[in-house]
Scaffold this motif. Sequence first.
Motif, PDB file in Angstrom:
ATOM      1  N   ALA A 181       0.841  -1.200   0.000  1.00  0.00           N
ATOM      2  CA  ALA A 181       0.000   0.000   0.000  1.00  0.00           C
ATOM      3  C   ALA A 181       0.879   1.255   0.000  1.00  0.00           C
ATOM      4  N   ARG A 184       2.097   1.959  -3.492  1.00  0.00           N
ATOM      5  CA  ARG A 184       1.022   2.521  -4.297  1.00  0.00           C
ATOM      6  C   ARG A 184       0.780   3.979  -3.933  1.00  0.00           C
ATOM      7  N   PHE A 187       3.008   6.484  -5.772  1.00  0.00           N
ATOM      8  CA  PHE A 187       2.547   6.791  -7.131  1.00  0.00           C
ATOM      9  C   PHE A 187       1.341   7.731  -7.088  1.00  0.00           C
ATOM     10  N   ALA A 188       0.408   7.457  -6.173  1.00  0.00           N
ATOM     11  CA  ALA A 188      -0.828   8.251  -6.126  1.00  0.00           C
ATOM     12  C   ALA A 188      -0.535   9.698  -5.746  1.00  0.00           C
ATOM     13  N   ASN A 192      -1.447  12.475  -8.658  1.00  0.00           N
ATOM     14  CA  ASN A 192      -2.519  13.454  -8.455  1.00  0.00           C
ATOM     15  C   ASN A 192      -2.710  13.683  -6.957  1.00  0.00           C
ATOM     16  N   HIS A 194      -4.182  15.948  -5.254  1.00  0.00           N
ATOM     17  CA  HIS A 194      -5.544  16.291  -4.810  1.00  0.00           C
ATOM     18  C   HIS A 194      -6.392  15.036  -4.676  1.00  0.00           C
ATOM     19  N   ALA A 195      -6.305  14.185  -5.694  1.00  0.00           N
ATOM     20  CA  ALA A 195      -7.087  12.948  -5.640  1.00  0.00           C
ATOM     21  C   ALA A 195      -6.609  12.071  -4.495  1.00  0.00           C
ATOM     22  N   ALA A 196      -5.307  12.077  -4.216  1.00  0.00           N
ATOM     23  CA  ALA A 196      -4.778  11.255  -3.130  1.00  0.00           C
ATOM     24  C   ALA A 196      -5.401  11.672  -1.801  1.00  0.00           C
ATOM     25  N   VAL A 197      -5.518  12.987  -1.588  1.00  0.00           N
ATOM     26  CA  VAL A 197      -6.140  13.483  -0.349  1.00  0.00           C
ATOM     27  C   VAL A 197      -7.563  12.948  -0.240  1.00  0.00           C
ATOM     28  N   TYR A 198      -8.304  13.019  -1.350  1.00  0.00           N
ATOM     29  CA  TYR A 198      -9.691  12.564  -1.336  1.00  0.00           C
ATOM     30  C   TYR A 198      -9.803  11.057  -1.184  1.00  0.00           C
ATOM     31  N   THR A 199      -8.687  10.362  -1.344  1.00  0.00           N
ATOM     32  CA  THR A 199      -8.707   8.911  -1.224  1.00  0.00           C
ATOM     33  C   THR A 199      -8.273   8.479   0.166  1.00  0.00           C
ATOM     34  N   GLY A 200      -7.975   9.446   1.019  1.00  0.00           N
ATOM     35  CA  GLY A 200      -7.574   9.108   2.370  1.00  0.00           C
ATOM     36  C   GLY A 200      -6.076   8.900   2.524  1.00  0.00           C
ATOM     37  N   ILE A 201      -5.289   9.369   1.551  1.00  0.00           N
ATOM     38  CA  ILE A 201      -3.836   9.260   1.661  1.00  0.00           C
ATOM     39  C   ILE A 201      -3.297  10.612   2.117  1.00  0.00           C
TER      40      ILE A 201
ATOM     41  N   PHE B 300     -16.311  15.065   5.226  1.00  0.00           N
ATOM     42  CA  PHE B 300     -15.385  14.067   4.686  1.00  0.00           C
ATOM     43  C   PHE B 300     -13.987  14.234   5.275  1.00  0.00           C
ATOM     44  N   THR B 322      -9.521  12.320   5.913  1.00  0.00           N
ATOM     45  CA  THR B 322     -10.322  11.597   4.930  1.00  0.00           C
ATOM     46  C   THR B 322     -10.257  10.097   5.216  1.00  0.00           C
ATOM     47  N   ALA B 323      -9.105   9.641   5.728  1.00  0.00           N
ATOM     48  CA  ALA B 323      -8.987   8.214   6.023  1.00  0.00           C
ATOM     49  C   ALA B 323     -10.010   7.810   7.076  1.00  0.00           C
ATOM     50  N   ARG B 339      -9.115  17.108 -11.206  1.00  0.00           N
ATOM     51  CA  ARG B 339      -8.128  17.479 -10.204  1.00  0.00           C
ATOM     52  C   ARG B 339      -8.223  16.594  -8.966  1.00  0.00           C
ATOM     53  N   GLN B 340      -9.454  16.239  -8.587  1.00  0.00           N
ATOM     54  CA  GLN B 340      -9.604  15.585  -7.292  1.00  0.00           C
ATOM     55  C   GLN B 340     -10.023  14.123  -7.406  1.00  0.00           C
ATOM     56  N   GLY B 341     -10.273  13.656  -8.621  1.00  0.00           N
ATOM     57  CA  GLY B 341     -10.829  12.318  -8.764  1.00  0.00           C
ATOM     58  C   GLY B 341      -9.818  11.256  -9.119  1.00  0.00           C
ATOM     59  N   VAL B 343      -6.438   9.317 -10.493  1.00  0.00           N
ATOM     60  CA  VAL B 343      -4.986   9.501 -10.520  1.00  0.00           C
ATOM     61  C   VAL B 343      -4.497   9.057 -11.885  1.00  0.00           C
ATOM     62  N   LEU B 357      -6.977  -0.682  -0.254  1.00  0.00           N
ATOM     63  CA  LEU B 357      -5.794  -1.542  -0.344  1.00  0.00           C
ATOM     64  C   LEU B 357      -5.701  -2.513   0.821  1.00  0.00           C
ATOM     65  N   TRP B 409     -15.138   4.397  -4.890  1.00  0.00           N
ATOM     66  CA  TRP B 409     -15.770   4.637  -3.590  1.00  0.00           C
ATOM     67  C   TRP B 409     -16.728   3.523  -3.204  1.00  0.00           C
TER      68      TRP B 409
END
Lengths: 321, 499
Positions: A181, A184, A187-188, A192, A194-201, B300, B322-323, B339-341, B343, B357, B409
Amino acid sequence: MSILKSREAQLALAIAILTAGIALRFPAFVTPANLAGVFNDTSPLMILAIGQMIVILTKCIDLSVAANLALCGMVAALMNGAGVPLALIVPAVVALGAALGAVNGLLVWKVGIPSIVVTLGTMTIYRGTIFLMTAGKWVNAHQMTAEFKALPRASLLGLPVMSWVAIALILLFALVMTRTALGRAFFAVGGNPHAAVYTGIDVGRTQCAAFVLSGALAGLVGYLWVARYAVAYVDIAGGFELDVVAACVIGGISIAGGVGSVGGAVLGAIFLGVIKNALPVIGISPFWQMAISGIAILLAVAFNASQSRVKGRIILKPAEA
Amino acid sequence: MQPVLSLRGISKSFPGVKALSDVQLDLYPGEVTALIGENGAGKSTIVKVLTGVYQPDAGTITLDGQDLRFPTPDAASAAGVTAIHQETVLFDELTVAENIWLGHAPRGRFGLIDWTAMREGAKRLLDSIGARLDPDARLKDLGIASKHLVAIARALSVDARVVIMDEPTAALSHKEIHELYELVETLKAQGKAILFISHKFDEIFRIADRFTVFRDGQFVGTGKIAEVSEGKLVQMMVGRSVDQIFPARSHNVGEPVLTVAGYSHPTEFADIGFTLHRGEILGFYGLVGAGRSEVMQALFGITRPSKGACRIGGRVAVIRSTAEAVEAGIVYVPEDRGRQGAVKGLPIFQNVTLPSLGAVSRGGFLKMAEEFKLARDYTQRLDLRAAALDQDVGLLSGGNQQKVVIAKWLATKPRVIILDEPTKGIDIGSKAAVHEFMAELAAEGLSVIMVSSEIPEVLGMSDRVIVMREGRIVAEVSGAAMTPEALVRAAAGIEEAAA
C-alpha cells in the motif's frame, strides 16, 4: 514489438548497443569479470537512485543524499575507530541516515518548505557537521579495522558483497513499490495529490516516508563507500547527488512525479556507470568525460520528453471501417 | 429610447449542446439591464459572444445602428464593449496605472510608454468613478474593493460605451457592495449602457432599470423592472416543461444513518444540522458559493468544523482526516474529477482499489488477483467501457473516468455517499446513467447526499431537499412543497411576503 514500448526495455537496449559498440574496439570490456566490476562500481549509484526515484515520484527531490552518505560514512569510520563492532555500526548508520532523511521529510511535511530548498539547506548542514566532528581531518585506511574494510569486498558466490547488497535492495524495493500500500501511495501522491487526499492518503506523510527511505539507503551506502575506498573525509561523494538525479532522469522517472520504476532507476544508473567506466578504457581525456556524461544525460532526457509528448486522440476512423 | 447595443437572433452551439438559440438582448444608454437566468441558461455564453471570445453561429450585433462583428476580444473592446469579470484578472506586482493601461498604454516618442500620460489618464479614470487611489500604488497593497475599482477603471480605459458586470458583488462585503451601487449610478449618469448579471434579487430590484430573462439558452422575456414582481421573474426563470425523464423511485426511507448537528466553520458555514436516512437521496440546492461543498468537505474530513457533532448509526463519529471518514463509512465524489478524482498515470484497477488496499492485502502485501477481482466487480456494475483494466485511466472519456471514481468509492462499501455535482459537464446519455445508478444505490439501502445546482435534477432525484444560502440552511422541503419556485426563492433569499 510491444515489449519495446516499455521505457525500461528501450533503456536496456540502449545499454546493450552501447556495450556492444565499446566491445567492437575493446573486447576486454565485455569479459564477465569486467562487467561484474562495472556493476559493482555502479552499486552505490543504483542504491541511491532507488531512494531518489521514490522521492521524485512524490513530486519532491532529495539533493542531500551525497552529504547524508558522507556524514553517515564518517560516523561509521569514527565508530569503528572507537571500537564499536561492525554488527552495530551498520544498523546505526542506516538509522542515522533515516533520521537525517526524516529531518528533510518533516520540514517538507510539517513546515511546508519546497523540497529543493530544504535539501539544499540540509546538504550544506550535513557536510558542515562532518567538518565540525573532525575539524577537517581524514580517517585513513590504517585507522580502520581490517574487518570494517573487508565486508563490501568479501566475495560471495563470485560477486562482492556490495553487489549482493545492491541486488537484494533492487528486489526488495521492486516488491515494495509494486506490492504494498505504501508503494502505491507514492505513485498516487505524485500522480494526483488532490485525488490522493480525497482517497484518504496523507500527502505530506507519504512524502516524508519517501525521504526517510532515501535517507536510510544513503546511510547504508555511506558505510559501504567508506569501507570500500578505505577513507573518510568531508568531501567524499561530493556532487554525487547530481549523478543520482541524472540516473533517475535517464531511467524515465518523471520530474513532475507519479511516473517511474525501480527498474528504470537501476538501468539509468547502469547506463551512467557503463559510460563512466568505458570512457577511460577508450582513452578519452578526463577533461572530456564530464562533458560526454552531460551530453548523454541531455540526450536521454530529450528522448524521454519526446516519448511522453501527449498523443492526439484518435478521432478519425480507420479507412477500412 | 433607442438601444445602443442590440443583439438579434443569436445562436451558438457546441458539440452536443445548444448553448444559445435565437436569443435577443437590448442595452440602453444610461440604463442598467439585469440578465437573469439559472445556471446553464446561457448568460456566460452571451457575455462571451458580446466580448468577442465566442463567435455566434447566427444572428446580428448592432451598435448604434451599425452591424458589427467582434472576431476577437480586442475588436469588442475597440468598439467600446468591455466586461468586468467575477474574478478580476490583475497583476499584483504592477502599479495601479500600469494595471489600468496594460496592453494599450499611451505611447510617446520612439514608441516608448508615456508614463506621464499613463498616470494622468489613470487619475482621470479613477476620479470619474470617485475612487481616490494613488496611480503609483502597487496593486498588492490594496484591498479587494480597491482592486475592483482598478478593474472597473481598466474596463473604462478603452472608452467604454457598454459595460458588462458579471456577478460583480459575489466577492464583496456589504459596505463594498454599497459602494459598487453608487459607482453603477455614476456610470449611468455618464450615459453608459450596463449589463448586470446577478443571482441576487434584492440587488436586481435595487439597481436595474430593465430585465431580460433567459432559460435553457432561449429568450423568455424582457421588460422594465418597475413593471414586474419578483414572483413573475421567478416564474419566468424556472417555468419549464419537464423534458428530462428521471428514474422511478420507491422512496422507501429507513432509519437515520447520519445525523449532523450544529456544524459550524469560522468563515464558511454555520449551524448546519440535518438527518440522512437509510435508502434516502437528500438533495442540497443553493447558488454557487452558498457553502454546500464546504459542508461536505468538512463531513469528509478535508477541513475541520469548529463546532458541532456528527453521528453515524447512532454513534458519535470524530472525523479528522479523509482516512477516518472512509473508515466511518462516508465517501465523497468531488465535483472536480480531473483534479480531485482519478490519478492519471495509474491503471484503472489501481485507481479503483486505491482506498481499499487494506482489503486486498495479505500480510502487508497486495494480492494482484484480488485487486483485479474487486476492480472488475465494481467497474462491471457501473458498465465501464474500457479496453482493459490495466489501461491508464487518463485515456478514458470524462464520463468513464467519473465511473472509475464512483467505482473506487463503492468498493469501500460505504454507508453514505456524497455526490458533488454528479452530472456537471457530462452529456445527456451519461447523465441518465448516473441518475439510474443513484436510484439503484438508494434502493439497495445506501444513503446518498447529492449536491446539485440543477433544479430539475434536484427535484427529479431527491426525497428531500435542503437549501443553503450564505453558509446556512435556509429551507428544507419535501413532498408537494418541492417546487422550482420554492427552491429559487429560498436560495435567492426572497421573502414569502414579496410574492
